[in-house]
Design an enzyme around this catalytic site. Structure first.
Site, PDB file in Angstrom:
ATOM      1  N   LYS A   1      40.593  46.193  38.466  1.00  0.00           N
ATOM      2  CA  LYS A   1      39.762  47.271  37.917  1.00  0.00           C
ATOM      3  C   LYS A   1      40.484  48.610  38.083  1.00  0.00           C
ATOM      4  O   LYS A   1      41.283  48.770  39.007  1.00  0.00           O
ATOM      5  CB  LYS A   1      38.433  47.351  38.691  1.00  0.00           C
ATOM      6  CG  LYS A   1      37.455  46.221  38.418  1.00  0.00           C
ATOM      7  CD  LYS A   1      36.153  46.452  39.194  1.00  0.00           C
ATOM      8  CE  LYS A   1      35.177  45.312  38.970  1.00  0.00           C
ATOM      9  NZ  LYS A   1      34.684  45.224  37.587  1.00  0.00           N
TER      10      LYS A   1
ATOM     11  N   ARG B   1      30.377  35.093  37.230  1.00  0.00           N
ATOM     12  CA  ARG B   1      29.899  33.914  36.507  1.00  0.00           C
ATOM     13  C   ARG B   1      30.556  32.644  37.026  1.00  0.00           C
ATOM     14  O   ARG B   1      29.986  31.571  36.932  1.00  0.00           O
ATOM     15  CB  ARG B   1      30.115  34.106  35.000  1.00  0.00           C
ATOM     16  CG  ARG B   1      31.524  34.250  34.586  1.00  0.00           C
ATOM     17  CD  ARG B   1      31.693  34.835  33.181  1.00  0.00           C
ATOM     18  NE  ARG B   1      31.435  36.270  33.139  1.00  0.00           N
ATOM     19  CZ  ARG B   1      31.512  37.007  32.045  1.00  0.00           C
ATOM     20  NH1 ARG B   1      31.809  36.450  30.884  1.00  0.00           N
ATOM     21  NH2 ARG B   1      31.281  38.302  32.082  1.00  0.00           N
TER      22      ARG B   1
HETATM   23  N1  BES Z   1      30.738  43.068  39.123  1.00  0.00           N
HETATM   24  C1  BES Z   1      31.201  43.258  37.796  1.00  0.00           C
HETATM   25  C2  BES Z   1      30.118  43.817  36.880  1.00  0.00           C
HETATM   26  C3  BES Z   1      29.755  45.256  37.085  1.00  0.00           C
HETATM   27  C4  BES Z   1      30.500  46.256  36.501  1.00  0.00           C
HETATM   28  C5  BES Z   1      28.633  45.587  37.786  1.00  0.00           C
HETATM   29  C6  BES Z   1      30.128  47.569  36.665  1.00  0.00           C
HETATM   30  C7  BES Z   1      28.258  46.895  37.951  1.00  0.00           C
HETATM   31  C8  BES Z   1      29.008  47.890  37.384  1.00  0.00           C
HETATM   32  C9  BES Z   1      31.664  41.939  37.201  1.00  0.00           C
HETATM   33  O1  BES Z   1      32.236  41.062  38.080  1.00  0.00           O
HETATM   34  C10 BES Z   1      32.683  42.297  36.181  1.00  0.00           C
HETATM   35  O2  BES Z   1      33.710  42.789  36.554  1.00  0.00           O
HETATM   36  N2  BES Z   1      32.379  42.053  34.913  1.00  0.00           N
HETATM   37  C11 BES Z   1      33.271  42.383  33.864  1.00  0.00           C
HETATM   38  C12 BES Z   1      33.283  41.255  32.897  1.00  0.00           C
HETATM   39  C13 BES Z   1      34.380  41.346  31.877  1.00  0.00           C
HETATM   40  C14 BES Z   1      35.725  41.146  32.528  1.00  0.00           C
HETATM   41  C15 BES Z   1      34.153  40.303  30.813  1.00  0.00           C
HETATM   42  C16 BES Z   1      32.788  43.660  33.207  1.00  0.00           C
HETATM   43  O3  BES Z   1      31.572  43.835  33.053  1.00  0.00           O
HETATM   44  O4  BES Z   1      33.617  44.505  32.904  1.00  0.00           O
HETATM   45 MN    MN Z   2      34.316  41.446  38.310  1.00  0.00          MN
END
Ligand code: BES
Ligand code: MN
Ligand code: ZN
Length: 497
Positions: free
Chosen positions: A276, A350
């Site tokens: 990230k 997931r």
């Molecule tokens: N924990 C994150 C989702 C999230 C993002 C929660 C921002 C709260 C605030 C999850 O594990 C994630 O990183 N999801 C990705 C999925 C993507 C790679 C398809 C996302 O939402 O960017």
């Molecule tokens: Mn994630």
């Protein structure tokens, strides 16, 4: 927080703060039920209302300082009479407690004027007042140098004699929910270096000891042995031992199928190799909010002991990049036997949830509800005002939505139509873990559904509601404890009240 119901005239309350919730006034006259308090205060309420400075609109507050006790009288507005619901009362209590905290009051009294109660049952009033007070009074300062700022530790709900029994019944439920809610928020607030997967296990074991739950924990070895390949894959990049935590509450006979709750327990989500950006990455300590909701609900269950069986399942891990971490393109086999192409290592939630959902079958559940901070895209869809809701059973989805309304934790349904499923088809495996930018919340929901075996299932994407970046009149910024109340309402609804 200590709470009690007290039968006493308002003018005899001797605590440092008496908060009174009122509906929006249609005239500048003192409501009948406040006349004797008004004369006790030397007409201060009447003078306030006559100025028009306070009329009882939502979140409006006015503080009076009578010459005699109570030291402070706080009037709190709930909005138009026709709109007084349990939510409005809960909110007013939270606003009042937030004020009380700022005023450094260690104890307060709370009263809803009878003219304002509308159709809300007295028992419900008792429940939501305690919920709201605890919500507003919450503060997290475990890592600050010790200061002497007092905590609001005690609440008296002021009522008439004939209301006492109903209010008391509700107070007891509210106090149990408040304890679970506080537990969840405190856990959420902990940083990733403290709140590790094993720390979550410690909390589960403590609850098990206190309330007699059976708690089972699988570590890395057992997870591998048990063929939970997707959970294992997320954990292979971190030195912290992953945990699959199960809590079992037995309130009904062994043949009664349990309600099952699954909570995402990623104690820190860096994204892994699909790292990230650094901006706000610290917020990813909240990626265990679903787990916190499950543990919070078990705290509540311990107090309420409803006649129903409940199982909690928490798949817990960190998601870190390292030389041993999963890579884009890797293929793993999940617990249900399907293979997964990991296209993005940041879609880790997931992965470990899919294994936990498949694992749930072993309990032959009546239904399974999961809560997870799963996708950033749910914020694009619904903002921070609602939780994304999906499932394979319309009746259960409806039931969850209603529980959310009761809880003041609103959910909004998103469709899991077959067309969306196409997006997670893989060229190399049975399924891939991302489905592109379009409808990201729904394709995540579809991924989970691929691993749901037979039972009715609902999924809550709480990524937009598990914490708040802005301070609200009724809620401090930070973790919200989203899910504890909803889960509890669902359990109580199924247990028959
Ligand atoms: N924990 C994150 C989702 C999230 C993002 C929660 C921002 C709260 C605030 C999850 O594990 C994630 O990183 N999801 C990705 C999925 C993507 C790679 C398809 C996302 O939402 O960017
Ligand atoms: Mn994630
Ligand atoms: Zn995550």
């Amino acid at each position: 927080m200590n709470s009690s119901v007290k039968v006493v005239p308002l003018e005899r309350v001797s605590l440092p703060l008496l908060a009174i919730a009122v509906d929006e006034l249609t005239s500048r006259k003192v409501p009948t039920s406040l006349l004797s308090l008004d004369s006790h205060t030397g007409g201060a309420i009447g003078r306030l209302l006559a100025t028009g400075d306070f009329s009882g609109t939502r979140d409006q507050v006015a503080t009076l300082y009578p010459a005699k006790r109570p030291t402070r009288v706080l009037l709190v507005g709930m909005g138009a009479h026709g709109e007084i619901t349990r939510g409005a009362i809960r909110r007013a209590a939270a606003v009042a407690a937030k004020r009380a905290l700022a005023l450094r009051a260690e104890a307060m009294a709370f009263h809803v004027i009878p003219e304002a109660r509308g159709g809300v049952a007295q028992q419900t009033v008792g429940q939501v007042v305690v919920e709201g007070i605890a919500q507003g009074a919450w503060r997290f300062d475990a890592f600050k140098a010790k200061d002497d700022t007092p905590k609001l530790g005690s609440l008296e709900i002021v009522a008439g004699r004939e209301e006492r029994a109903d209010l008391e019944r509700g107070r007891r439920i509210g106090a149990a929910i408040a304890d679970g809610h506080v537990l969840a928020r405190n856990l959420q607030a902990l940083p990733g270096n403290v709140c590790t997967p094993r720390y979550l296990t410690g909390v589960a074991r403590k609850l098990g000891k206190a309330y007699g739950y059976r708690v089972t924990v699988l570590g890395r070895e057992d997870i591998a042995q048990g063929e939970l390949g997707a959970l294992l894959a997320v954990a292979q990049g971190t030195a912290q031992d992953p945990q699959l935590i199960t809590l079992e509450y037995r309130g009904a006979g062994a043949r009664s199928a349990p309600l099952c709750f699954v909570g995402k327990g990623v104690t820190f989500d860096s994204g892994g190799i699909s790292l990230k950006p650094p901006e706000k990455m610290e917020e990813m300590k909240y990626d265990m909010s679903g787990a916190a909701a499950v543990l919070g609900m078990f705290e509540t269950l311990g107090h309420l002991k409803p006649k129903i069986n409940v199982v909690g399942i928490i798949p817990a891990s960190e998601n870190l990049p390292s030389g041993t971490a999963i890579k884009p393109g890797d293929i793993v086999r999940g617990h249900l036997g399907k293979t997964i192409e990991i296209v993005n290592t940041d879609a880790e939630g997931r992965l470990l949830l899919s294994d936990a959902l498949s694992y749930a079958r072993k309990f032959k559940p009546a239904c399974v509800v999961d809560a997870a901070t799963l996708t950033g895209s749910v914020v694009i869809a619904l903002g921070h005002h609602a939780t994304g809701l999906m499932g394979n059973d319309d009746q259960l989805v409806d039931e969850v939505r209603q529980a959310g309304d009761l809880a003041g934790e609103r959910c909004w349904p998103l469709p899991l139509w077959d067309e969306y499923r196409e997006q997670i088809k893989s060229d190399f495996a049975d399924v891939k873990n991302v489905g592109g930018r379009a409808a990201g919340t729904i394709t995540a929901g579809w991924f989970l559904r691929e691993f749901v075996d037979q039972f009715p299932w609902a999924h809550l994407d709480i990524a937009g509601t598990a914490w708040t970046e802005t301070d609200r009149p009724d809620l401090a910024k930070g973790p919200t404890g989203m899910g504890v109340r909803l889960f509890t309402e669902l359990v109580l609804g199924r247990a028959g009240g």
